[in-house]
Design an enzyme around this catalytic site. Structure first.
Site, PDB file in Angstrom:
ATOM      1  N   GLY A  66      14.496 -21.705 -19.049  1.00  0.00           N
ATOM      2  CA  GLY A  66      13.470 -20.974 -19.089  1.00  0.00           C
ATOM      3  C   GLY A  66      12.427 -19.694 -20.205  1.00  0.00           C
ATOM      4  N   GLY A 111       9.600 -16.839 -21.816  1.00  0.00           N
ATOM      5  CA  GLY A 111       8.801 -16.136 -20.887  1.00  0.00           C
ATOM      6  C   GLY A 111       7.776 -15.589 -22.133  1.00  0.00           C
ATOM      7  N   GLY A 112       6.784 -13.923 -22.003  1.00  0.00           N
ATOM      8  CA  GLY A 112       6.654 -13.493 -23.168  1.00  0.00           C
ATOM      9  C   GLY A 112       7.648 -12.983 -23.610  1.00  0.00           C
ATOM     10  N   PHE A 113       8.948 -12.378 -23.088  1.00  0.00           N
ATOM     11  CA  PHE A 113       9.493 -11.986 -23.514  1.00  0.00           C
ATOM     12  C   PHE A 113      10.822 -12.280 -24.236  1.00  0.00           C
ATOM     13  CE2 PHE A 113       9.253  -8.702 -20.256  1.00  0.00           C
ATOM     14  CZ  PHE A 113       8.552  -7.452 -20.949  1.00  0.00           C
ATOM     15  N   SER A 148      13.187 -15.691 -24.599  1.00  0.00           N
ATOM     16  CA  SER A 148      13.913 -17.609 -24.340  1.00  0.00           C
ATOM     17  C   SER A 148      14.909 -17.568 -23.449  1.00  0.00           C
ATOM     18  CB  SER A 148      14.013 -18.571 -24.799  1.00  0.00           C
ATOM     19  OG  SER A 148      12.526 -19.364 -25.102  1.00  0.00           O
ATOM     20  N   VAL A 149      15.530 -17.836 -22.151  1.00  0.00           N
ATOM     21  CA  VAL A 149      16.886 -17.880 -21.470  1.00  0.00           C
ATOM     22  C   VAL A 149      17.543 -19.348 -21.863  1.00  0.00           C
ATOM     23  CG1 VAL A 149      17.893 -16.938 -19.158  1.00  0.00           C
ATOM     24  CG2 VAL A 149      15.925 -16.428 -19.460  1.00  0.00           C
ATOM     25  N   ASP A 196       5.992  -7.513 -14.549  1.00  0.00           N
ATOM     26  CA  ASP A 196       5.551  -9.049 -14.642  1.00  0.00           C
ATOM     27  C   ASP A 196       5.871  -9.672 -13.411  1.00  0.00           C
ATOM     28  OD1 ASP A 196       4.580 -11.636 -15.825  1.00  0.00           O
ATOM     29  OD2 ASP A 196       6.573 -11.702 -17.364  1.00  0.00           O
TER      30      ASP A 196
END
Length: 827
Positions: free
Chosen positions: A502, A504-506, A508-509, A619
């Protein structure tokens, strides 16, 4: 002869014989003692409504017995008052509590008083005296059964618990105070070291004292308008008891009562930990802590006794300094650390004896003031301590020499990542410090040869193993349990970051696997511009935060401009997958959803209220709630706001949270508080109920905003099962559903001051507190009043669901064009 109802008279004979004995437990199931009645052994008194019981009890594994009062309707015996706390008995069968000679007394089989109320009332009329156990937990000695004259009452002589209705203060006429005093330990209710007093002429200020001589905490002054103490801001969240302060020429005291709307058992306790605690009994059959003061355990004066160290990081608050051992292991097992530690070997001050040595202690806090000496160097300071047989420790910092004389008290081990503490040296006997220079040459040669052979073998084995695997993971433990990973090794573990979980703004994982076959989740951070030293410091701080509902940080990587965080892998993925992707996952039942909501609230409450530095997540959304193998929720990404800092102006696109969960204050530009997280959590609760995104297209193409419909349904008192996810087929606990819907509406109030704290949310979801009918938030009310004018702006339908998965490019904003205020989210 038969009775009136036709039963033979002999049918009642066994019952008559049973109740004819004054010493039968069943017949003593009353709330009163009089001159003709006593209790002993297992006999008890019970208040009329069954709230409290009085009788003999033995705490824990103690062989001693005491007369005490405890709650009757809860599963865990919790004693609130003890009569003979400093005079225990060994045989309760031959000991009695009775009314005699105008007093309440405990006497042994020789009629020798063990405890007495010590009244000087004349014995005339004492035959009519009665002792009554009231439903508020007060045990009162009265002139006669129906008399309003009270000669003595337990409320005037509290032990360690303050009950509703009791006074805690000062009787100016009798020069007597009601004082709460801790137990000595978990199995000994005798008078302990810690006590709570109302200070005379203090405008309603309490102090907690150690041994009656050293005050180490104060409640601060009482504000009669806000009804809180200045030193207990947690009282602002109180919704289920009322505190009252009375100050006149005769007395000064506080008393409190439970609010009628809450059927909750509440108590204040002077705990043996040295903290004053406010606790409530949960329907889950456990005491829950509402607040404790001092909030930090190690702020309690002399909690740990001499030559011991207090730590907030361990389950056992106290441990011994190196070279010392526990003075009384039995007391420590009972949570009484006051005896501290004793030396393993005595110091030797003889002129020709081997000199004592020093053991270094770093990152410590010593609360007791030292003596200052003039010394030009560390060696001179050390020599000065050695020359004084009473000197037990020294420190030399900033060209200043400090020494401590006698027993060392109040030593605290500071947490990693906090403000650096003091480094000092504790004095030990030479025999307690092994000197490596004393080893024989033969021993040194043999040890060196063996070490060399082992080293060569290890190098060869490592080379072969690495050649076979192609790579390994090089790690280095730093800052406690955190691991510093090499970037190359994380590339190998994640197969060059090929399996994306997944993002997000910080960043990817990616999923990874370590050589020991354990799975990890690796997050590649973006927009992180700190230098390596600052990044390591911030990460080490986050790494010390441990909670069952927060994802555990295992380690990190910081090489050049590369910043990565390594977490435990969560096998059930993120919550959004289970709520919104029905074709791929099984529907979460209501019980699981409720427990996820409660666990998430507990994790956020910990971040907001329990960490040394308050952490705002910024968040909160289903994508950031991860689920372990048992579907226990763990809040993820909670440290990223701290890593990047709270100046979000330079990273608007990645640090404004996720549209659909943003609090209104984000848009208005005011300073963000923890209540922004509360708003996001409330929006997420609506999705727990409906099982869908709050904003989505219906089957006929219309745009639906679920919170608006839910808020109106709640306000109208409609059937909340209509709001429930259709896949649940109305299988939900209606009380829990009502609770969670009301909490959601309170969390999304427009004004942040109207939103509850996460600590309060936890108590409501646990069933500890009731929650009033919420008002409809202004923004939602405008949508209800002006439905024909509301315009919804969404991204393309085709990208709607996909963008929600990664969530920082989520669906929509909504705006009322007829109003100057809006809830339009910024991209």
């Amino acid at each position: 002869m038969d009775s009136k109802n036709g039963s033979p008279w002999w049918f009642m004979l066994p019952i008559f014989l049973l109740c004819s004995s004054l010493y039968t437990h069943l017949c003593l199931g009353t709330d009163k003692l009089d001159a003709n009645r006593s209790i002993s052994g297992n006999q008890t008194l019970t208040s009329l409504s069954g709230n409290f019981t009085l009788g003999f009890f033995s705490p824990g594994n103690s062989t001693y017995s005491y007369i005490g009062i405890w709650y009757n309707k809860i599963s865990v015996q919790t004693v609130v008052w003890v009569a003979n706390r400093d005079n225990p008995i060994t045989d309760k069968q031959s000991t009695e509590l009775k009314v005699s000679g105008g007093n309440l007394v405990i006497v042994n089989n020789s009629e020798v008083p063990v405890w007495s109320t010590n009244l000087t009332t004349t014995s005339s009329g004492s035959s009519s005296m009665v002792a009554v156990l009231d439903d508020d937990g007060n045990f009162a000695l009265k002139v006669a059964p129906n008399s309003s004259v009270t000669l003595w009452q337990s409320f005037d002589y509290p032990t360690h618990t303050w009950l509703p209705g009791a006074k805690l203060g000062i009787d100016k006429r009798k020069n007597r105070s009601q004082i709460l005093t801790s137990w000595k330990n978990a199995e000994d209710p005798s008078t302990g070291l810690f006590s709570l007093h109302l200070q005379t002429f203090s405008d309603g200020k309490y102090y907690v004292w150690w041994n009656g001589s050293n005050p180490y905490w104060t409640s601060g002054t009482w504000d009669n308008q806000t009804k809180i103490f200045s030193g207990v801001p947690e009282m602002r969240e109180n919704t289920f008891y009322e505190l009252k302060y009375v100050d006149n020429e005769n007395e000064s005291y506080f008393t409190y009562s439970n609010k009628i709307s809450f059927n909750t058992i509440s108590r204040f306790v002077m705990d043996l930990s040295g903290q004053i605690k406010q606790e409530s009994w949960l329907p889950s059959q456990a005491w829950t802590l509402f607040w404790s003061k001092p909030s930090q355990q190690c702020d309690v004066y002399r909690l740990c006794g001499p030559f011991s160290v207090c730590s907030e990081q361990s389950e056992d608050s106290c441990s011994c300094l190196p070279g010392f051992s526990i003075s009384s292991p039995m007391d420590w097992n009972r949570r009484d650390w006051s005896g501290g530690c004793k030396r393993n070997s005595n110091l030797n001050c003889a002129a020709n004896a081997e000199k004592d040595r020093f053991w270094p202690m770093s990152n410590m806090k010593l609360r007791d003031a030292p003596q200052s000496l003039v010394a030009g160097s560390d060696q001179e300071c050390r020599t000065a301590c050695l020359s004084n047989c009473s000197c037990t420790a020294y420190a030399f910092e900033d060209n200043a020499c400090s020494i401590w004389i006698g027993d060392l008290f109040n030593v605290e081990q500071l947490k990693q990542g906090t403000t650096p503490g003091t480094s000092f040296y504790v004095r030990l006997a030479a025999s307690d410090i092994k000197d490596p220079s004393k080893k024989s040459n033969v021993t040194a040669i043999v040890a060196g040869s063996v070490s060399a052979m082992v080293g060569i073998f290890a190098i060869v084995s490592f080379a072969v193993w690495r050649w076979r695997r192609g790579a390994t993971v090089t790690t280095k433990e730093v800052e406690g349990s955190l691991i510093a990973f090499a970037y190359r090794d994380l590339q190998v573990a994640t197969k060059n970051f090929s399996e994306k979980l997944g993002g997000g703004g910080f960043g990817s994982v990616f999923k990874g696997t370590l050589p020991d076959s354990s799975h990890i989740a690796v997050k590649k951070l973006e927009s992180i511009s700190q230098g390596e030293k600052q990044f390591r410091m911030e990460v080490s701080t986050i790494g010390t935060i441990q909670h069952v509902n927060l994802v555990r940080l295992r380690g990190f990587c910081s090489e050049g401009d590369k910043r990565l965080l390594v977490y435990d892998f969560m096998p059930n993925g993120s919550l959004d997958y289970h709520l919104f992707h029905r074709n791929d996952s099984k529907t979460l039942d209501w019980k699981t959803r409720y427990q996820i909501a409660l666990g998430t609230a507990r994790g956020l409450a910990y971040l907001h209220e329990k960490c040394r530095d308050c952490i705002i997540h910024c968040d909160i959304k289903p994508e950031n709630i991860l689920l372990d193998a048992d579907f226990c929720p763990e809040v993820a990404d909670f440290g990223l706001a701290k890593l990047v800092g709270r100046d979000f102006s330079r990273v608007l696109t990645t640090m404004r949270g996720t549209r659909g969960y943003l609090a209104p204050e984000w848009i208005s530009g005011v300073a963000i508080t923890v209540k922004a997280d509360v708003y996001s959590y409330g929006m997420m609760l609506f999705e727990f109920v409906s099982g869908r995104r709050n904003l989505e297209l219906s089957e006929n193409g219309a745009i639906e905003f679920f919170p608006t419909w839910a808020a109106s349904k709640i306000a109208e008192g409609g059937d909340l099962l209509d709001l429930l996810d259709p896949d649940l087929e109305k299988n939900a606990d209606t009380e829990e559903l009502n609770r969670i819907c009301r909490v959601a509406c309170w969390c999304v109030q427009d004004e942040e001051t109207h939103r509850p704290s996460m600590g309060l949310v936890v108590q409501v979801l646990e069933g500890l507190l009731d929650v009033n009918l919420p008002r409809i938030p202004r923004a939602l009310q405008m949508l209800l009043d002006n439905q024909e004018h509301v315009v919804f702006f969404t991204e393309s339908s085709s990208s709607n669901q996909n963008s929600q998965t990664n969530s920082n490019t989520s669906t929509s904003s909504l705006q009322n064009p007829n109003s100057s205020s809006s809830m339009k989210s910024e991209s």
